[in-house]
Design an enzyme around this catalytic site. Structure first.
Site, PDB file in Angstrom:
ATOM      1  N   CYS A 305       8.926 -73.779  14.989  1.00  0.00           N
ATOM      2  CA  CYS A 305       8.220 -74.148  13.885  1.00  0.00           C
ATOM      3  C   CYS A 305       6.859 -74.877  14.098  1.00  0.00           C
ATOM      4  O   CYS A 305       5.971 -74.827  13.508  1.00  0.00           O
ATOM      5  CB  CYS A 305       9.383 -75.128  13.189  1.00  0.00           C
ATOM      6  SG  CYS A 305       9.781 -76.379  14.069  1.00  0.00           S
ATOM      7  N   ASP A 429       5.965 -74.712   5.001  1.00  0.00           N
ATOM      8  CA  ASP A 429       7.092 -74.823   5.564  1.00  0.00           C
ATOM      9  C   ASP A 429       7.104 -73.620   6.659  1.00  0.00           C
ATOM     10  O   ASP A 429       7.247 -72.252   6.134  1.00  0.00           O
ATOM     11  CB  ASP A 429       8.382 -74.754   4.914  1.00  0.00           C
ATOM     12  CG  ASP A 429       9.633 -75.237   5.426  1.00  0.00           C
ATOM     13  OD1 ASP A 429       9.851 -75.092   6.738  1.00  0.00           O
ATOM     14  OD2 ASP A 429      10.548 -75.724   4.892  1.00  0.00           O
ATOM     15  N   HIS A 431       9.495 -72.585   8.492  1.00  0.00           N
ATOM     16  CA  HIS A 431      10.794 -72.330   8.872  1.00  0.00           C
ATOM     17  C   HIS A 431      11.151 -71.070   7.859  1.00  0.00           C
ATOM     18  O   HIS A 431      12.292 -70.408   8.274  1.00  0.00           O
ATOM     19  CB  HIS A 431      11.828 -73.441   8.407  1.00  0.00           C
ATOM     20  CG  HIS A 431      11.637 -74.656   9.406  1.00  0.00           C
ATOM     21  ND1 HIS A 431      10.968 -75.582   9.026  1.00  0.00           N
ATOM     22  CD2 HIS A 431      12.076 -75.006  10.370  1.00  0.00           C
ATOM     23  CE1 HIS A 431      10.570 -76.579   9.794  1.00  0.00           C
ATOM     24  NE2 HIS A 431      11.588 -76.129  10.863  1.00  0.00           N
TER      25      HIS A 431
END
Length: 472
Positions: A305, A429, A431
């Protein structure tokens, strides 16, 4: 070097005409002055072609053909010189419609994007009316050089809702003629011997009220060798000299053109800003790419990440023209950390996490970008960092990488109220593991506004705030 279209950048319609003109020049001497005279004569001929009745503009994906110098004659006959430019949308076929048929209904959805673009092709009639004359052949023995190049014409004009097709055609012919003048200057300046250097037109969207500007650069000459030209442009348009505006990476991306690399750009633009009492919104400035898990045939699910957040930051510096290098891969990031002495050689090719301190080191090593680090001892303190974060987006405008525990995110902006202290964070994000589906990414919150409870209230966080270099 420059053509300025002064219409406001986000109203009306952009007419963009592209085509190829052949520059063919026979040189009887390699004397520089005679060569330049011959090349200039060829450009005079090309400008006369653009202004002649043989010049034809065809509207892409439509049956519309316009002769701009023949009384703005057009086909179909419903297209009159005094018709509005916006009416051309009615004739443009969409992918879903039949390839034949008069009015496509495009008008209903043409306002879906902030800027609508009508693409046109520049063509020249070859055949002439009247009886054909018999060809005459002659043979001449002569030693000479023949220069040939294809000029990639690319002109844009903005139209208002009241502009007619006649108005637009006059401005398009003017823009094409001016671009040939600028191409002539660049060609003469950079042609060495009998090697012809091709000019390259690029469009740049400058801050209000300057609008869209077209610049002609010599193709193949890197940005590093064009600093003098860029300085002149900055002076001409009264632009600050501490950030790039005219590097190739800053070229305007037309809204109807897909990006070739497949990454999504600026997904946050689809979101609605949160409303806070006496609050203001402070956002990333410019364009970035969304980098996340599982892209580039790389399975980094569960450990990559921070690498992806770093890639998003690197894409911002690349697409704002601060750096020319491509976005680094995981392996290049790891090698950079080895090169600066932060990691052992065995780190390259591993699946080890990195944090904001490593992100800072890689940005400095690969991009020569410095960063500030903000330390937060626990997540609950982030709610009190509104002023610092707002100031960052006002002055630097770069994406922020935030790492805490085993998770990393990218902060693209804050909504903050100075009076109440309320704050929301715009989070990208890394992820996410799905496809490049903008609707899913925004609907499911992979790019979205988050409240203070988004952070682990007891975990520590480090924020990496990249700083813009001062360069043209």
């Amino acid at each position: 070097m420059v053509f300025v279209d002064s219409h406001p950048p986000y109203t009306g319609t952009i007419l963009r005409v592209r085509g190829r003109l052949e520059l063919k020049c026979q040189l009887d001497s390699t004397d520089v002055s005679l060569m330049h005279k011959a090349i200039s004569g060829t450009f005079v001929t090309l400008r006369s072609q653009v202004k002649s009745e043989s010049c034809v503009l065809t509207v892409c994906d439509s049956p519309v053909i316009i002769w701009p110098n023949k009384g703005v004659n057009a086909t179909p006959e419903e297209i009159t010189p005094n018709a509005l430019c916006e009416d051309i949308h009615l004739w443009i076929q969409t992918d879903e419609q039949e390839s034949f048929g008069k009015k496509s209904g495009k008008k209903k959805n043409k306002k879906s994007s902030a800027v609508s673009v009508i693409n046109l092709n520049l063509m020249m009639e070859v055949t002439k009316p009247g009886p054909l004359s018999a060809p005459i052949l002659s043979r001449t023995l002569q030693s000479s050089h023949f220069l040939s190049a294809t000029l990639p014409m690319d002109c844009v004009v903005r139209t208002s809702c009241n502009d007619t097709i006649k108005d637009a055609c006059e401005r398009l012919v003017e823009a094409l003629t001016h671009q040939l003048f600028e191409m002539e200057k660049v060609t003469l300046q950079h042609t060495k011997g009998t090697t012809l250097l091709v000019p390259e037109p690029l469009h740049f969207l400058l801050p209000e009220p300057k609008g869209l500007v077209t610049v002609v650069y010599p193709a193949g000459v890197p940005d590093s060798q064009l600093e003098t030209q860029r300085k002149e442009l900055h002076q001409q348009f009264e632009l600050p000299d501490d950030r790039p505006f005219f590097r190739r990476a800053n070229a305007y991306h037309f809204p109807n053109e897909p990006y070739r690399d497949g990454y999504l750009r600026n997904p946050h633009l689809l979101l609605t800003h949160p409303t806070l009492d006496d609050g203001k919104v402070y956002l990333v400035q410019g364009i970035y790419s969304y980098h996340h898990y599982m892209q580039d045939r790389m399975d980094d699910n569960g450990w990559g990440c921070a690498y992806r957040s770093l890639q998003t930051i690197c894409s911002w510096f690349q697409q704002q023209g601060y750096v020319e290098r491509s976005v680094p891969t995981h392996k290049e990031i790891q090698q950079a950390l080895v090169d600066v002495g932060d990691k052992q050689t065995s780190f390259v090719g591993s699946r080890q996490w990195i944090g904001s301190i490593e992100v800072q080191a890689v940005l400095n090593q690969l991009l020569e970008v410095t960063s500030k680090i903000m330390f937060v001892s626990q997540g609950s303190e982030l709610a009190s960092k509104g002023r610092e974060l707002a100031n960052h987006f006002l002055t630097e405008g770069t994406p922020i990488m935030i790492g805490g525990g085993v998770l990393a995110h990218t902060i693209l902006g804050v909504a903050w109220s100075e009076t109440t202290g309320q704050i929301r964070y715009l989070i990208l994000d890394p992820h996410y593991t799905g496809a490049e589906d903008l609707q899913v990414i925004t609907d499911k919150g992979w790019c979205g506004w988050k409240g203070p409870d988004f952070w682990d209230q007891t975990a520590y966080y480090n924020l990496c705030l990249p700083q813009k270099p001062k360069l043209i």
